[in-house]
Design a protein around this motif. Sequence first.
Motif, PDB file in Angstrom:
ATOM      1  N   ARG A 192     -12.749   4.511   1.847  1.00 36.51           N
ATOM      2  CA  ARG A 192     -13.832   4.131   0.857  1.00 36.51           C
ATOM      3  C   ARG A 192     -14.535   2.668   1.054  1.00 36.51           C
ATOM      4  O   ARG A 192     -13.735   1.989   1.788  1.00 36.51           O
ATOM      5  CB  ARG A 192     -12.987   3.697  -0.314  1.00 36.51           C
ATOM      6  CG  ARG A 192     -12.154   4.947  -0.970  1.00 36.51           C
ATOM      7  CD  ARG A 192     -12.982   6.077  -1.623  1.00 36.51           C
ATOM      8  NE  ARG A 192     -12.035   7.224  -1.926  1.00 36.51           N
ATOM      9  CZ  ARG A 192     -12.493   8.479  -2.051  1.00 36.51           C
ATOM     10  NH1 ARG A 192     -13.771   8.676  -1.278  1.00 36.51           N
ATOM     11  NH2 ARG A 192     -11.457   9.159  -2.173  1.00 36.51           N
ATOM     12  N   LEU A 223     -15.221  -0.907   0.919  1.00 38.15           N
ATOM     13  CA  LEU A 223     -14.424  -1.965   0.635  1.00 38.15           C
ATOM     14  C   LEU A 223     -15.547  -3.186   0.254  1.00 38.15           C
ATOM     15  O   LEU A 223     -16.454  -3.530   1.101  1.00 38.15           O
ATOM     16  CB  LEU A 223     -13.371  -2.156   1.452  1.00 38.15           C
ATOM     17  CG  LEU A 223     -12.266  -1.471   2.005  1.00 38.15           C
ATOM     18  CD1 LEU A 223     -11.568  -1.747   2.838  1.00 38.15           C
ATOM     19  CD2 LEU A 223     -11.538  -1.075   0.710  1.00 38.15           C
ATOM     20  N   TYR A 283       0.842  -1.323   0.099  1.00 40.18           N
ATOM     21  CA  TYR A 283       0.013   0.005  -0.016  1.00 40.18           C
ATOM     22  C   TYR A 283       0.942   1.265  -0.036  1.00 40.18           C
ATOM     23  O   TYR A 283       2.076   1.232   0.749  1.00 40.18           O
ATOM     24  CB  TYR A 283      -1.088   0.096   1.158  1.00 40.18           C
ATOM     25  CG  TYR A 283      -1.841  -1.140   1.255  1.00 40.18           C
ATOM     26  CD1 TYR A 283      -3.063  -0.869   0.651  1.00 40.18           C
ATOM     27  CD2 TYR A 283      -1.668  -2.312   1.812  1.00 40.18           C
ATOM     28  CE1 TYR A 283      -4.108  -1.732   0.578  1.00 40.18           C
ATOM     29  CE2 TYR A 283      -2.338  -3.195   1.692  1.00 40.18           C
ATOM     30  CZ  TYR A 283      -3.818  -3.163   1.176  1.00 40.18           C
ATOM     31  OH  TYR A 283      -4.694  -4.003   1.069  1.00 40.18           O
ATOM     32  N   ILE A 330      -8.141   3.963  -1.203  1.00 42.48           N
ATOM     33  CA  ILE A 330      -8.982   3.099  -0.087  1.00 42.48           C
ATOM     34  C   ILE A 330      -9.491   3.980   0.843  1.00 42.48           C
ATOM     35  O   ILE A 330     -10.237   3.734   1.410  1.00 42.48           O
ATOM     36  CB  ILE A 330      -8.445   1.818   0.059  1.00 42.48           C
ATOM     37  CG1 ILE A 330      -7.429   1.849   0.804  1.00 42.48           C
ATOM     38  CG2 ILE A 330      -8.436   0.860  -1.116  1.00 42.48           C
ATOM     39  CD1 ILE A 330      -6.621   0.654   1.275  1.00 42.48           C
ATOM     40  N   ASP A 361      -4.042   1.345  -2.790  1.00 43.30           N
ATOM     41  CA  ASP A 361      -3.657  -0.104  -2.901  1.00 43.30           C
ATOM     42  C   ASP A 361      -2.569  -0.475  -3.982  1.00 43.30           C
ATOM     43  O   ASP A 361      -2.334   0.471  -4.872  1.00 43.30           O
ATOM     44  CB  ASP A 361      -4.564  -1.103  -2.773  1.00 43.30           C
ATOM     45  CG  ASP A 361      -5.609  -1.144  -4.086  1.00 43.30           C
ATOM     46  OD1 ASP A 361      -5.248  -0.309  -5.156  1.00 43.30           O
ATOM     47  OD2 ASP A 361      -6.641  -1.697  -4.129  1.00 43.30           O
ATOM     48  N   ALA A 413      -6.403  -4.263   3.894  1.00 43.35           N
ATOM     49  CA  ALA A 413      -6.564  -2.929   3.757  1.00 43.35           C
ATOM     50  C   ALA A 413      -7.133  -2.291   4.992  1.00 43.35           C
ATOM     51  O   ALA A 413      -6.422  -0.982   4.992  1.00 43.35           O
ATOM     52  CB  ALA A 413      -7.774  -2.868   2.596  1.00 43.35           C
ATOM     53  N   PRO A 468     -11.815  -2.137  -3.236  1.00 41.33           N
ATOM     54  CA  PRO A 468     -12.875  -0.978  -3.280  1.00 41.33           C
ATOM     55  C   PRO A 468     -13.882  -1.183  -4.399  1.00 41.33           C
ATOM     56  O   PRO A 468     -13.684  -2.068  -5.226  1.00 41.33           O
ATOM     57  CB  PRO A 468     -11.926   0.051  -3.617  1.00 41.33           C
ATOM     58  CG  PRO A 468     -10.669  -0.499  -4.059  1.00 41.33           C
ATOM     59  CD  PRO A 468     -10.560  -1.869  -3.803  1.00 41.33           C
TER      60      PRO A 468
END
Length: 97
Positions: free
Chosen positions: A89, A91, A15, A75, A69, A37, A97
């Motif tokens: 965001r 997921l 990430y 994200i 990512d 994430a 996402p």
Amino acid sequence: MIATAKDGGITVQRYYFPIFHNGETQTDEVGELFGSAELAVQYGARVARDIASDPECDRGAGTVVIVVDAPGAEIARHRVGSVGGAKPRKLLHNGAP
């Protein structure tokens, strides 16, 4: 990049954490590896808190730490200096996402 650690078979993904400040984006060319994430979003929040803790930080400048990512999807966003500043965001069940 998605990788599997040799010591436990844990799948990790890279990430990135670019920072938007004063109309410019400071890219993150290296990134960090995380197993989910959610962990990356937590790390992004910590980066934003660390920036805000700098006595010379202009908390009103609208600085944002963005969590991206490996495929390039954003994200989360963490506004520096705001309380609970994460804007994650939505997921999907697999972390995408």
